[in-house]
Design a protein around this motif. Structure first.
Motif, mmCIF file in Angstrom:
data_model
loop_
_atom_site.group_PDB
_atom_site.id
_atom_site.type_symbol
_atom_site.label_atom_id
_atom_site.label_comp_id
_atom_site.label_asym_id
_atom_site.label_seq_id
_atom_site.Cartn_x
_atom_site.Cartn_y
_atom_site.Cartn_z
ATOM 1 N N SER A 190 0.983 -1.406 0.099
ATOM 2 C CA SER A 190 0.072 0.046 -0.004
ATOM 3 C C SER A 190 0.842 1.332 0.029
ATOM 4 C CB SER A 190 -0.973 0.023 1.109
ATOM 5 O OG SER A 190 -0.028 -0.084 2.602
ATOM 6 N N ALA A 191 2.120 1.220 -0.006
ATOM 7 C CA ALA A 191 3.051 2.459 0.037
ATOM 8 C C ALA A 191 4.309 2.344 -1.032
ATOM 9 C CB ALA A 191 3.669 2.656 1.196
ATOM 10 N N ASN A 192 4.650 3.390 -1.502
ATOM 11 C CA ASN A 192 5.851 3.505 -2.309
ATOM 12 C C ASN A 192 6.775 3.941 -1.274
ATOM 13 O OD1 ASN A 192 4.101 3.828 -4.670
ATOM 14 N ND2 ASN A 192 3.925 6.004 -4.316
ATOM 15 N N TRP A 193 8.039 3.381 -1.621
ATOM 16 C CA TRP A 193 9.198 3.529 -0.862
ATOM 17 C C TRP A 193 10.426 4.092 -1.526
ATOM 18 C CZ3 TRP A 193 9.074 1.628 4.222
ATOM 19 C CH2 TRP A 193 7.956 1.329 4.727
ATOM 20 N N SER A 261 9.403 -4.183 16.271
ATOM 21 C CA SER A 261 7.748 -4.150 16.531
ATOM 22 C C SER A 261 7.346 -2.580 16.610
ATOM 23 C CB SER A 261 7.340 -4.699 17.879
ATOM 24 O OG SER A 261 7.814 -4.107 18.875
ATOM 25 N N ASP A 262 8.202 -1.721 17.059
ATOM 26 C CA ASP A 262 7.841 -0.441 17.139
ATOM 27 C C ASP A 262 8.050 0.179 15.351
ATOM 28 O OD1 ASP A 262 7.652 -0.025 19.732
ATOM 29 O OD2 ASP A 262 9.626 0.435 19.954
ATOM 30 N N ILE A 263 8.973 -0.284 14.627
ATOM 31 C CA ILE A 263 8.898 0.335 13.365
ATOM 32 C C ILE A 263 7.623 -0.187 12.648
ATOM 33 C CG2 ILE A 263 9.862 -0.652 11.095
ATOM 34 C CD1 ILE A 263 11.762 1.212 12.436
ATOM 35 N N ARG A 264 7.260 -1.542 12.912
ATOM 36 C CA ARG A 264 5.989 -1.858 12.073
ATOM 37 C C ARG A 264 4.608 -1.366 12.464
ATOM 38 N NH1 ARG A 264 8.869 -6.893 12.921
ATOM 39 N NH2 ARG A 264 7.675 -7.202 14.698
ATOM 40 N N LEU A 265 4.718 -1.123 14.002
ATOM 41 C CA LEU A 265 3.511 -0.167 14.555
ATOM 42 C C LEU A 265 3.460 1.073 13.889
ATOM 43 C CD1 LEU A 265 1.250 -0.052 16.905
ATOM 44 C CD2 LEU A 265 3.006 0.926 18.130
ATOM 45 N N TRP A 266 4.559 1.860 13.944
ATOM 46 C CA TRP A 266 4.392 3.130 13.346
ATOM 47 C C TRP A 266 4.066 3.292 11.983
ATOM 48 C CZ3 TRP A 266 3.003 6.700 16.974
ATOM 49 C CH2 TRP A 266 3.732 6.548 18.099
ATOM 50 N N LEU A 267 4.661 2.498 11.187
ATOM 51 C CA LEU A 267 4.641 2.434 9.850
ATOM 52 C C LEU A 267 2.878 2.031 9.584
ATOM 53 C CD1 LEU A 267 8.042 0.896 8.254
ATOM 54 C CD2 LEU A 267 7.064 3.285 8.351
ATOM 55 N N ASP A 268 2.404 1.029 10.101
ATOM 56 C CA ASP A 268 1.017 0.772 9.861
ATOM 57 C C ASP A 268 0.195 1.769 10.136
ATOM 58 O OD1 ASP A 268 1.337 -2.037 8.926
ATOM 59 O OD2 ASP A 268 1.493 -2.736 11.023
ATOM 60 N N ILE A 271 0.512 4.547 7.534
ATOM 61 C CA ILE A 271 -0.202 4.476 6.217
ATOM 62 C C ILE A 271 -1.724 4.500 6.331
ATOM 63 C CG2 ILE A 271 -0.527 2.517 4.600
ATOM 64 C CD1 ILE A 271 2.272 1.562 5.197
ATOM 65 N N ALA A 272 -2.073 4.096 7.467
ATOM 66 C CA ALA A 272 -3.578 3.850 7.634
ATOM 67 C C ALA A 272 -4.241 5.398 7.726
ATOM 68 C CB ALA A 272 -3.987 3.097 9.125
ATOM 69 N N LYS A 273 -3.435 6.139 8.449
ATOM 70 C CA LYS A 273 -3.911 7.734 8.690
ATOM 71 C C LYS A 273 -3.685 8.499 7.227
ATOM 72 C CE LYS A 273 -3.611 8.969 13.607
ATOM 73 N NZ LYS A 273 -3.402 9.921 14.415
ATOM 74 N N GLY A 277 -6.196 10.914 4.690
ATOM 75 C CA GLY A 277 -6.062 12.313 4.616
ATOM 76 C C GLY A 277 -5.454 12.857 5.772
ATOM 77 N N GLU A 278 -4.688 12.194 6.692
ATOM 78 C CA GLU A 278 -4.481 12.604 8.147
ATOM 79 C C GLU A 278 -2.722 12.134 8.071
ATOM 80 O OE1 GLU A 278 -6.622 10.519 11.319
ATOM 81 O OE2 GLU A 278 -8.534 11.718 10.581
ATOM 82 N N SER A 279 -2.081 12.676 9.330
ATOM 83 C CA SER A 279 -0.663 12.302 9.450
ATOM 84 C C SER A 279 -0.538 11.901 10.837
ATOM 85 C CB SER A 279 0.142 13.803 9.484
ATOM 86 O OG SER A 279 1.511 13.457 9.663
ATOM 87 N N ILE A 280 0.595 11.193 11.050
ATOM 88 C CA ILE A 280 0.985 10.691 12.866
ATOM 89 C C ILE A 280 1.508 11.825 13.251
ATOM 90 C CG2 ILE A 280 1.054 8.279 12.157
ATOM 91 C CD1 ILE A 280 4.034 8.463 11.848
ATOM 92 N N LEU A 281 2.095 13.065 12.432
ATOM 93 C CA LEU A 281 2.798 14.028 13.418
ATOM 94 C C LEU A 281 1.683 15.018 14.010
ATOM 95 C CD1 LEU A 281 5.352 15.167 13.699
ATOM 96 C CD2 LEU A 281 4.798 16.797 11.695
#
Length: 399
Positions: A190-193, A261-268, A271-273, A277-281
């Motif tokens: 679901s993402a470009n890298w 596990s933190d890497i996967r948590l924050w990236l999931d 991407i979901a946000k 149209g939202e951001s984790i920041l």
């Protein structure tokens, strides 16, 4: 003991100058470990040096502090860039290393002396950020979207997907966290890298773009970043997952990933946000990142007439000679800054006394007056901090 095994005269002189100031505080002799071509220069500062000192040193001033090495004496790490910057650890309660102690001590300093005065510091922080983003020339959200679409088309990526940039990894360090990021990229549909570090191509949505993208293109394309070193991007509205060690990691600007596990948590979550149209920041994170940027580039950068600015470059030696010939050290900020750091056991040099209750208000008086060329409409500037942008896929990711 001063330790500066560098070819750059700017690094050597800064290290010797700070070491000399520490010696005067401690009534100690200066012993210098430098390359042979700098031996005469070290002698100008009154340094001894032939082999190793006969007695254990009372302190170490170095240009190359290994963050992993445990020390049982105070260590001052002198940095390049700016006027004069240095971090310090004081193992008064037992041996410690920069990696173990410095981020927590810097974070505590930030929480006590910077964050409570954010309203007073904000004008200075805005100008510092404006200078720091000079390489990013995009002025509106429309320009950013156009450049983002161009970048995705150029790299063959779907612009509807969030783009995650990964950079700052040093081979041999944080190996597990880096490999976890690569594994996530290879399995995520679901993402470009964009990897700025060498990596294979697990699938068609991964691009290795080392040195291939300009600042304008990279900042316009990146919706989220994973970094293994310090990054200013949260200060400009781009959320960062901090996967490696950094001095300012505890100042609250980035999301800290201590294990896979933190890497996967924050990236999931990122991407979901993004799909909404939202951001984790969060807005507070963005403000904290701006203030940390100001502290590192301004509040912890000591102006001194004894040392020329780093940007003198090839003219540094002549500027240094002129300064040392004409400037008296009595009252120079360098000596008072070193004394303040040393006596208070502070984690960094500072250009003014943060303990002064009126300091945050006095020191930013002139920051409230704009300079020629500084005025930019916040409605047009996609990197302006303290307003909400128009709605888009980058909404709340760009201030």
């Amino acid at each position: 003991m001063a330790e500066a095994f560098d070819q750059d005269i700017r690094v050597v002189v800064r290290t010797l100058m700070v070491a000399k100031a520490v010696c005067e505080l401690l009534s100690a002799r200066l012993f210098a470990l430098v390359e042979p071509e700098w031996r005469k220069l070290a002698e100008v500062f009154g340094a001894e040096g032939d082999g190793r000192p006969r007695v254990p040193p009372a302190a170490l001033v170095t240009s190359r502090a290994d963050p992993y090495v445990t020390r049982d004496i105070p260590v001052v790490h002198v940095h390049g860039t700016g006027s004069l910057k240095a971090y310090a650890i004081f193992p008064d309660q037992g041996p410690c290393s920069f990696r173990e102690e410095l981020p927590a001590r810097v974070g505590a300093f930030f929480e006590r002396h910077v964050w409570p005065y954010r309203d007073a510091i904000r004008p200075g922080a805005e100008r510092t950020a404006w200078r720091a983003k000079s390489g990013y020339q995009i002025r509106t959200q429309t320009e950013r979207r156009q450049l983002r679409d161009h970048g995705c088309a150029r790299l063959g990526l779907d612009p509807r997907r969030p783009t995650i940039a990964v950079f700052g990894h040093t081979p041999g360090e944080d190996t597990e966290l880096f490999q976890s990021t690569v594994d996530f990229a290879s399995s995520d549909p679901s993402a470009n890298w964009l990897f700025l570090d060498p990596v294979g191509y697990p699938h068609s949505r991964v691009r290795c773009v080392t040195g291939a993208l300009s600042t304008n293109l990279l900042w316009s394309m990146a919706d989220v970043c994973v970094t293994f070193s310090d990054s200013d991007l949260p200060a400009f509205g781009i959320p960062v997952v901090q996967a490696g060690w950094s001095v300012g990691s505890t100042c609250g600007g980035a999301h800290i990933a201590r294990d896979p596990s933190d890497i996967r948590l924050w990236l999931d979550e990122a991407i979901a946000k993004h799909e909404k149209g939202e951001s984790i920041l969060e807005p507070e994170q963005r403000d904290r990142a701006r203030l940390w940027l100001w502290l590192r580039r301004c509040g912890a950068d000591v102006p001194t007439q004894l040392l020329p600015h780093w940007e003198y470059g090839v003219d540094y030696a002549r500027a240094l000679a002129v300064n040392l010939w004409h400037v008296e050290r009595d009252g120079d900020p360098l000596y008072s800054a070193v004394a303040r750091m040393w006596t208070r056991r502070e984690p960094m040099l500072t250009r003014f006394d943060f303990h002064d209750p009126a300091g945050p208000f006095i020191r930013n008086t002139f920051d409230r007056f704009p300079r020629f060329g500084d005025v930019v409409s916040p409605d047009e500037d996609p990197m302006s901090t303290f307003h909400e942008p128009e709605e888009s896929s980058f909404t709340r990711s760009t201030p």
